[in-house]
Structures are given as structure tokens and as C-alpha cells.
Write a protein that holds these residues in place. Structure first.
Motif, PDB file in Angstrom:
ATOM      1  N   TYR A 365       8.856   3.030   6.895  1.00 22.26           N
ATOM      2  CA  TYR A 365       8.078   3.450   5.268  1.00 22.26           C
ATOM      3  C   TYR A 365       8.616   2.399   4.416  1.00 22.26           C
ATOM      4  N   ASP A 366       9.550   2.641   3.979  1.00 22.40           N
ATOM      5  CA  ASP A 366      10.567   2.754   2.774  1.00 22.40           C
ATOM      6  C   ASP A 366      10.275   0.412   2.487  1.00 22.40           C
ATOM      7  N   TRP A 368       8.477  -1.179   4.881  1.00 22.48           N
ATOM      8  CA  TRP A 368       6.748  -1.384   4.934  1.00 22.48           C
ATOM      9  C   TRP A 368       6.788  -1.497   3.192  1.00 22.48           C
ATOM     10  N   ILE A 369       7.108  -0.529   2.263  1.00 17.13           N
ATOM     11  CA  ILE A 369       6.324  -0.381   1.341  1.00 17.13           C
ATOM     12  C   ILE A 369       7.031  -2.090   0.441  1.00 17.13           C
ATOM     13  N   SER A 373       5.591  -4.635  -1.684  1.00 18.09           N
ATOM     14  CA  SER A 373       6.059  -5.330  -2.345  1.00 18.09           C
ATOM     15  C   SER A 373       6.014  -6.790  -3.048  1.00 18.09           C
ATOM     16  N   VAL A 384       0.685  -3.076  -2.749  1.00 16.63           N
ATOM     17  CA  VAL A 384       1.479  -2.025  -2.164  1.00 16.63           C
ATOM     18  C   VAL A 384       0.339  -0.658  -2.062  1.00 16.63           C
ATOM     19  N   ASP A 388      -0.063   0.762   1.856  1.00 15.81           N
ATOM     20  CA  ASP A 388      -0.037   2.485   1.832  1.00 15.81           C
ATOM     21  C   ASP A 388      -1.173   2.886   2.921  1.00 15.81           C
ATOM     22  N   TRP A 391      -1.506   2.326   6.677  1.00 11.93           N
ATOM     23  CA  TRP A 391      -0.245   2.851   7.204  1.00 11.93           C
ATOM     24  C   TRP A 391      -1.031   3.642   8.314  1.00 11.93           C
ATOM     25  N   ARG A 396       4.169  10.545   4.111  1.00  8.14           N
ATOM     26  CA  ARG A 396       4.484   9.361   3.688  1.00  8.14           C
ATOM     27  C   ARG A 396       6.536   9.453   3.405  1.00  8.14           C
TER      28      ARG A 396
END
Length: 396
Positions: A365-366, A368-369, A373, A384, A388, A391, A396
Motif C-alpha cells: 500500500y505504501d 502504491w501511494i 505521489s 494520491v 487511495d 485501492w 490502509r
């Protein structure tokens, strides 16, 4: 008022003295339209088509708050399946035979009746109601080759469900989906006209399958009284030189001209006199053909739905549909997550692997974010906030 024969008596209880459900109506006056049509001149053809178009306008003039079938307000059905409308009526479950799996030619294709027959207050629930009835596994595993296997069919419908959910969010689809009540079989055999003046409609019969549907379900079906006939190829027309052939050709030419006038008359009336149908008739049929096929997939074959999905995908940008790139992104993201976390689309993992899966989920997840970004910093579409929202899992 529409010329509908009065109901004299009816029964929905097969234990009655007749031994079957029945409905008795007044005799429809006049003659069937197809019987008198060949004797009518061009002007009468046009005026009759115009009168029938105005009948469609009267049907479509009624406003409804939901999709389903029309019932008397005091009908003994569960109150949770009633949506009140004016004048002592309500909207209840859809009476289409497919919903109840009682069509005499389709008993072998489906299990019991659908658990969700409506009424539906929005387009999304309407579509999911139809998908539910056709994803029930058929009683028989025997099928024609073009139908595919039950597993292939259900997999295809799940893909179609995702596409339908995307389509119904678009404003153009919403505008073309106004709840509309029209005759479900508005064709020559169900239309009676006056023998003295065949431009006067004296009776409309065969209303039993009529229901309140999204306008686009009706919009692009041209009734047979306004349909263009198929023209033979020029090389298929013999050149004999005989007077009889010339007379026959002249007759056919006149018939084609009359049909074109009736078609144009009907099309203009639908766009100009029936506001509910106008947005749908302006849409490319490719946009909503998937909605039609979703109701009869197993009968009409999974191949038909598969082809519609292919065509819709190929023409998505051309048709001006939004969010197709998001759809592809979600599909790729879902596949990546399943492979990375060794799970299925529901996110299930064995309890003994939960801690490891949770940590891995957090890491991807990190990642992907972080990707989003960087994309946002470059001024690209994936932000971003959007990442989210796309997802797949709740965590999260």
C-alpha cells in the motif's frame, strides 16, 4: 386515454373453477393493423405511424420513482416490496418471466426464482437484480457449445458486473435511464385500427409483460410498423423486361418509400415528442447493449456478452465514456495484490499467515501511494487521493 380493452374479470389463483390463472377483457374493436396496411395509401401509412407515436408519448408521460411492475396499492405483497405511486397504485416486483423462472422454454436453464425481483429505486440495484437472477447455476449442466460452461458464464458475468457498475455512474447513462412505462410488445399484431379510417387506433392488447424499465431498454427498438425493410442487392433483382416485373418493381419501390417515411416519422416523434427517450436514442447502442444481454445471457450465449465487452472496450474512448483507464488500473492493481499477498480477490489468507500478510499489505500500500505521489508531482492523472480510492482492500 389509450384504447385499452376493459378488464371484465381475472384470477391469479389456479385453484379457481377454470383450473388456471386467467384474464378476460372486452373484445378489441377494429381490425389488426397488419391486415389492413396493404390497402392503405402513403398518407394513411404516415398518419397511422404518427398516431402510434403519440400513443407512445402518452405512455411515457407518466413519471415513476422506481423500476418494477405496476400493482394495485392494496395488492397482498410484502410492504418492503412496494413503492407507492399516485392514484391507488404501487410499484412492486418485476413480473418478467425470467425473474420467476417460469418461462415454458427456459425451465431447464435456471434454478428457483430470483431472490431480488425489485422494485429497484436506482439503476445500480436494477442491474444487480438482473445479474443475480442469471448467475444462479442452471439445473442442467447440458448446454450448447456456444453457451460455454457454467463456470465460464459466471466468470464473464462478474466481469460484466464491474463494467455495468462503471457505466451506470456516467451522467449520459443516468439521463437515458429514467423509469419509463411502455408497451413491451408494441407491434402490428397487438394494434387494432378502424376499418373505416385506419389512421385511428381502436385497441392495444397484450400488456402482460409491461413493466417500468430504464428508458434505454425501449429506446432503440423500432416497432415493425416503422421498421425499414431489408433491400435486396441490385445483382439479385432480375432484369426480365416483362411488364409484370416492372409493376412488381414499382410496387416494391413504393413500399420502400412508404417504409422510409414511416421510419422517419417515428424517429422524429420519438426525439421531439418523447423527452424520456431522447437521451437514449442519441446514445450509440453499443453503450447499453450490455444491459440488454445481461438479462438473457445463458439463453443467448455467453459469447454474445463477451463480444459486447470486447466492442465496448475497443470503442470506450470513441464513445466518450469516462474512467476506462481507471477500470484497467483497478484490474491490474487487483491482480498485482493477489499475486503479491498470495490471496484471492476477497483478501482471504489463512489465520497462521495473517501477521505476515498484514505487514506485506502495508508495504505494498505504501509503495502504491508513493507511486501515486510521484505521478501527482509530474502533473499526471493518478493523484494520491485517487490512488487511495482505487485501492481494492478496506485496510490502509
Amino acid at each position: 386515454m389509450l384504447p385499452i380493452p376493459n378488464v371484465l374479470d381475472w384470477s391469479d389463483d389456479s385453484s379457481n373453477p377454470v383450473g388456471a390463472e386467467y384474464i378476460i377483457q372486452q373484445h378489441a374493436t377494429g381490425v389488426r393493423r397488419h391486415q389492413i396496411w396493404p390497402t392503405m395509401n402513403s398518407e394513411q401509412h404516415m398518419l397511422c405511424t404518427k398516431a402510434l407515436s403519440r400513443a407512445v408519448r402518452k405512455m411515457a408521460s407518466l413519471d415513476f420513482p422506481a423500476y418494477g411492475s405496476l400493482y394495485f396499492a392494496n395488492t397482498p405483497i410484502d410492504t418492503s416490496t412496494k413503492v407507492a405511486v399516485k392514484a391507488g397504485f404501487c410499484i412492486g416486483p418485476n413480473c418478467n418471466p425470467t425473474m420467476w423462472n417460469r418461462h415454458p422454454r427456459e425451465l431447464e436453464l435456471y434454478g428457483g426464482p430470483s431472490s431480488n425481483r425489485g422494485p429497484w429505486k436506482d439503476l445500480t440495484s436494477y442491474c444487480l437484480g438482473w445479474l443475480l437472477v442469471i448467475t444462479q447455476e442452471p439445473l442442467s449442466q447440458d448446454s450448447l457449445p456456444h453457451q460455454g460452461t457454467v463456470q465460464e458464464y459466471i466468470h464473464l458475468l462478474k466481469t460484466g458486473e464491474q463494467v455495468l457498475k462503471m457505466l451506470v455512474q456516467g451522467k449520459r447513462i443516468q439521463d437515458a435511464a429514467v423509469p419509463t412505462l411502455l408497451h413491451a410488445d408494441f407491434h402490428m399484431k397487438n394494434i387494432f385500427v378502424s376499418p373505416e379510417d385506419p389512421t385511428v387506433i381502436t385497441g392495444l392488447i397484450d400488456w402482460q409483460s409491461t413493466a417500468i424499465e430504464p428508458a434505454f431498454i425501449y429506446a432503440n427498438e423500432t416497432p415493425d410498423f416503422a421498421a425499414l425493410p431489408e433491400q435486396p442487392d441490385e445483382e439479385d433483382i432480375p432484369e426480365t423486361g416483362h411488364p409484370e416485373t416492372e409493376i412488381s418493381s414499382a410496387f416494391k419501390e413504393r413500399a420502400l418509400k412508404d417504409a422510409a417515411i414511416c421510419y422517419q416519422t417515428y424517429d422524429v416523434c420519438m426525439k421531439g415528442l418523447v423527452p424520456k427517450l431522447r437521451p437514449a436514442r442519441l446514445l450509440d447502442p453499443t453503450v447499453f447493449r450490455l444491459f440488454h444481454y445481461s438479462q438473457t445471457t445463458w439463453r443467448d450465449s455467453a459469447a454474445a456478452v463477451h463480444q459486447e465487452l470486447i466492442e465496448l472496450s475497443a470503442r470506450w474512448i470513441e464513445l466518450g465514456l469516462e474512467a476506462y483507464e481507471d477500470f484497467e488500473t483497478v484490474q491490474r492493481l487487483k491482480l498485482w495484490l493477489k499475486r503479491s499477498l498470495h490471496t484471492n480477490s476477497d483478501g482471504w489468507v489463512p489465520s497462521e499467515k495473517w501477521n505476515a500478510a498484514r505487514d506485506a499489505h502495508r508495504a505494498v500500500y505504501d509503495e502504491w501511494i508513493q507511486t501515486a505521489s510521484e505521478s501527482e508531482a509530474r502533473g499526471e492523472d493518478l493523484t494520491v487521493a485517487k490512488a487511495d480510492k482505487l485501492w481494492h482492500f478496506d485496510s490502509r
